[in-house]
Design an enzyme around this catalytic site. Sequence first.
Site, PDB file in Angstrom:
ATOM      1  N   CYS A 112       0.860  -1.178   0.000  1.00  0.00           N
ATOM      2  CA  CYS A 112       0.000   0.000   0.000  1.00  0.00           C
ATOM      3  C   CYS A 112       0.895   1.227   0.000  1.00  0.00           C
ATOM      4  O   CYS A 112       2.098   1.126   0.240  1.00  0.00           O
ATOM      5  CB  CYS A 112      -0.924   0.025   1.216  1.00  0.00           C
ATOM      6  SG  CYS A 112      -2.345   1.104   0.946  1.00  0.00           S
ATOM      7  N   LYS A 191     -12.180  -4.934   2.994  1.00  0.00           N
ATOM      8  CA  LYS A 191     -11.640  -4.044   4.024  1.00  0.00           C
ATOM      9  C   LYS A 191     -12.648  -2.927   4.249  1.00  0.00           C
ATOM     10  O   LYS A 191     -13.001  -2.203   3.318  1.00  0.00           O
ATOM     11  CB  LYS A 191     -10.310  -3.488   3.545  1.00  0.00           C
ATOM     12  CG  LYS A 191      -9.630  -2.572   4.534  1.00  0.00           C
ATOM     13  CD  LYS A 191      -8.235  -2.216   4.031  1.00  0.00           C
ATOM     14  CE  LYS A 191      -7.538  -1.244   4.927  1.00  0.00           C
ATOM     15  NZ  LYS A 191      -6.216  -0.871   4.371  1.00  0.00           N
ATOM     16  N   ARG A 213     -11.243   7.570   4.039  1.00  0.00           N
ATOM     17  CA  ARG A 213     -11.015   6.459   3.111  1.00  0.00           C
ATOM     18  C   ARG A 213     -12.329   5.848   2.616  1.00  0.00           C
ATOM     19  O   ARG A 213     -12.348   4.746   2.095  1.00  0.00           O
ATOM     20  CB  ARG A 213     -10.169   5.373   3.792  1.00  0.00           C
ATOM     21  CG  ARG A 213      -8.797   5.842   4.270  1.00  0.00           C
ATOM     22  CD  ARG A 213      -7.755   4.734   4.139  1.00  0.00           C
ATOM     23  NE  ARG A 213      -6.635   4.811   5.055  1.00  0.00           N
ATOM     24  CZ  ARG A 213      -5.597   5.636   4.920  1.00  0.00           C
ATOM     25  NH1 ARG A 213      -5.548   6.502   3.930  1.00  0.00           N
ATOM     26  NH2 ARG A 213      -4.610   5.600   5.799  1.00  0.00           N
ATOM     27  N   LYS A 244     -11.343  -7.630   7.181  1.00  0.00           N
ATOM     28  CA  LYS A 244     -10.679  -6.714   8.100  1.00  0.00           C
ATOM     29  C   LYS A 244     -11.575  -5.531   8.380  1.00  0.00           C
ATOM     30  O   LYS A 244     -12.064  -4.939   7.422  1.00  0.00           O
ATOM     31  CB  LYS A 244      -9.374  -6.256   7.443  1.00  0.00           C
ATOM     32  CG  LYS A 244      -8.651  -5.190   8.209  1.00  0.00           C
ATOM     33  CD  LYS A 244      -7.438  -4.749   7.463  1.00  0.00           C
ATOM     34  CE  LYS A 244      -6.922  -3.517   8.157  1.00  0.00           C
ATOM     35  NZ  LYS A 244      -6.049  -2.753   7.361  1.00  0.00           N
ATOM     36  N   TYR A 308      -2.015  -8.837  16.667  1.00  0.00           N
ATOM     37  CA  TYR A 308      -0.895  -8.314  17.456  1.00  0.00           C
ATOM     38  C   TYR A 308      -0.674  -9.148  18.712  1.00  0.00           C
ATOM     39  O   TYR A 308       0.321  -8.965  19.397  1.00  0.00           O
ATOM     40  CB  TYR A 308      -1.141  -6.841  17.801  1.00  0.00           C
ATOM     41  CG  TYR A 308      -1.334  -5.990  16.553  1.00  0.00           C
ATOM     42  CD1 TYR A 308      -0.234  -5.576  15.803  1.00  0.00           C
ATOM     43  CD2 TYR A 308      -2.605  -5.655  16.096  1.00  0.00           C
ATOM     44  CE1 TYR A 308      -0.392  -4.847  14.640  1.00  0.00           C
ATOM     45  CE2 TYR A 308      -2.785  -4.918  14.942  1.00  0.00           C
ATOM     46  CZ  TYR A 308      -1.676  -4.514  14.216  1.00  0.00           C
ATOM     47  OH  TYR A 308      -1.838  -3.792  13.057  1.00  0.00           O
TER      48      TYR A 308
HETATM   49  C1  PBG Z   1      -2.980   0.395   5.159  1.00  0.00           C
HETATM   50  C2  PBG Z   1      -3.409  -0.467   6.270  1.00  0.00           C
HETATM   51  C3  PBG Z   1      -4.201  -0.115   7.381  1.00  0.00           C
HETATM   52  C4  PBG Z   1      -4.208  -1.235   8.203  1.00  0.00           C
HETATM   53  C5  PBG Z   1      -3.462  -2.237   7.578  1.00  0.00           C
HETATM   54  N1  PBG Z   1      -3.003  -1.748   6.365  1.00  0.00           N
HETATM   55  C6  PBG Z   1      -4.840   1.127   7.798  1.00  0.00           C
HETATM   56  C7  PBG Z   1      -5.774   1.900   6.979  1.00  0.00           C
HETATM   57  O1  PBG Z   1      -6.432   1.428   6.049  1.00  0.00           O
HETATM   58  O2  PBG Z   1      -5.859   3.093   7.299  1.00  0.00           O
HETATM   59  C8  PBG Z   1      -4.877  -1.305   9.541  1.00  0.00           C
HETATM   60  C9  PBG Z   1      -4.349  -2.300  10.482  1.00  0.00           C
HETATM   61  C10 PBG Z   1      -4.712  -2.097  11.900  1.00  0.00           C
HETATM   62  O3  PBG Z   1      -5.498  -1.200  12.278  1.00  0.00           O
HETATM   63  O4  PBG Z   1      -4.214  -2.890  12.712  1.00  0.00           O
HETATM   64  N2  PBG Z   1      -3.749   0.394   4.025  1.00  0.00           N
HETATM   65 ZN    ZN Z   2      -3.167   2.185   2.711  1.00  0.00          ZN
END
Ligand code: PBG
Ligand code: ZN
Length: 321
Positions: A112, A191, A213, A244, A308
């Site tokens: 990303c 996501k 987003r 997610k 985590y």
């Molecule tokens: C980046 C990404 C994000 C997470 C994983 N990859 C954050 C977002 O979309 O802002 C979140 C992971 C987490 O909150 O543990 N695209």
């Molecule tokens: Zn991102």
Amino acid sequence: MRRLRKRIIQPLLRDQALQKTDLVAPLFIDETASSRRAIPSMPGQFRYPPREAESVARDLWDAGIRAVLLFGVPKEKDAQASSAYDPDGVVQRAVRSIKNSVPEMVVITDVCACEYTDHGHCGIVGDTRCGIDLLNDPSLDVMDRIALSHAGSGADVVAPSCMLDGVVQSIRHALDREGFEDVLIMSYSTKFASALYGPFREAADSGFQFADRTTYQVHPGNTREAVMESMLDLDEGADILMVKPAGFYLDILAEIRTLGIPVAAYQVSGEYAMIKAAAEKGWIKEKEVVIESLTCIKRAGADLLITYFARDVAGWLDEEQ
Ligand code: PBG
Ligand code: ZN
């Protein structure tokens, strides 16, 4: 029913149990750090300097963890995310050193742009008829480059998390063209635009400077759209799908499991922080809540648990034996 729950019978009839090989440990590698730095909103989690990547990976390996998911915090950010595909970038260096010293560890990289762009969005932004927004097709090229540089550094799995249309197909073609046919794609296929990513954005320094987003991530209330996102990625060639966040979205997970390929669930930073905070206050028992949360995510359909708590869970599983 209670005869089946007699203490002596219980272990024979356990349906779901966590295993170490279910777990994937996310790791933050920070090019600007000279020693490990605590992440305040994620107690127990750190940003590691690149030279510590290998010792952290070895420690996880020794604890029985077989997969890590790498995120990078780069020195330089710009509008094009060019540090994300620098062959000597922070993730590229970390992948090489981990694969060098713990070759059997499955190294997964987050693909990303948001940690590498000065505006904090997940690709290239520009003017559209609805104002400034993430540009889809111009961003695909960036994702191809990032994925190729990760694969070139030795990553086993690349994990696009940008929610761009067509990104899985684009990366699959790029990988195949460059001789990386054996590199897997684990897509962050479904996501949600969740409020649970807050601590991560602090941890990875990836908060956005304007808007939000919601023009690329799925609204938490939209079931069919959420499932369609994963169906499309399956069609485009994803090897592993993902839901997610995890815990609030078990209905979606159960549905996506039926698509037929492995599914990962990402217990995100906000889920971690909520459990940690309540446990620190003494309001819940951390170990029991963590094991319950992950067992239920697995029960709902996850083959892989990105969490985590991975290192802690591995330790708790050892205690049980
Ligand atoms: C980046 C990404 C994000 C997470 C994983 N990859 C954050 C977002 O979309 O802002 C979140 C992971 C987490 O909150 O543990 N695209
Ligand atoms: Zn991102």
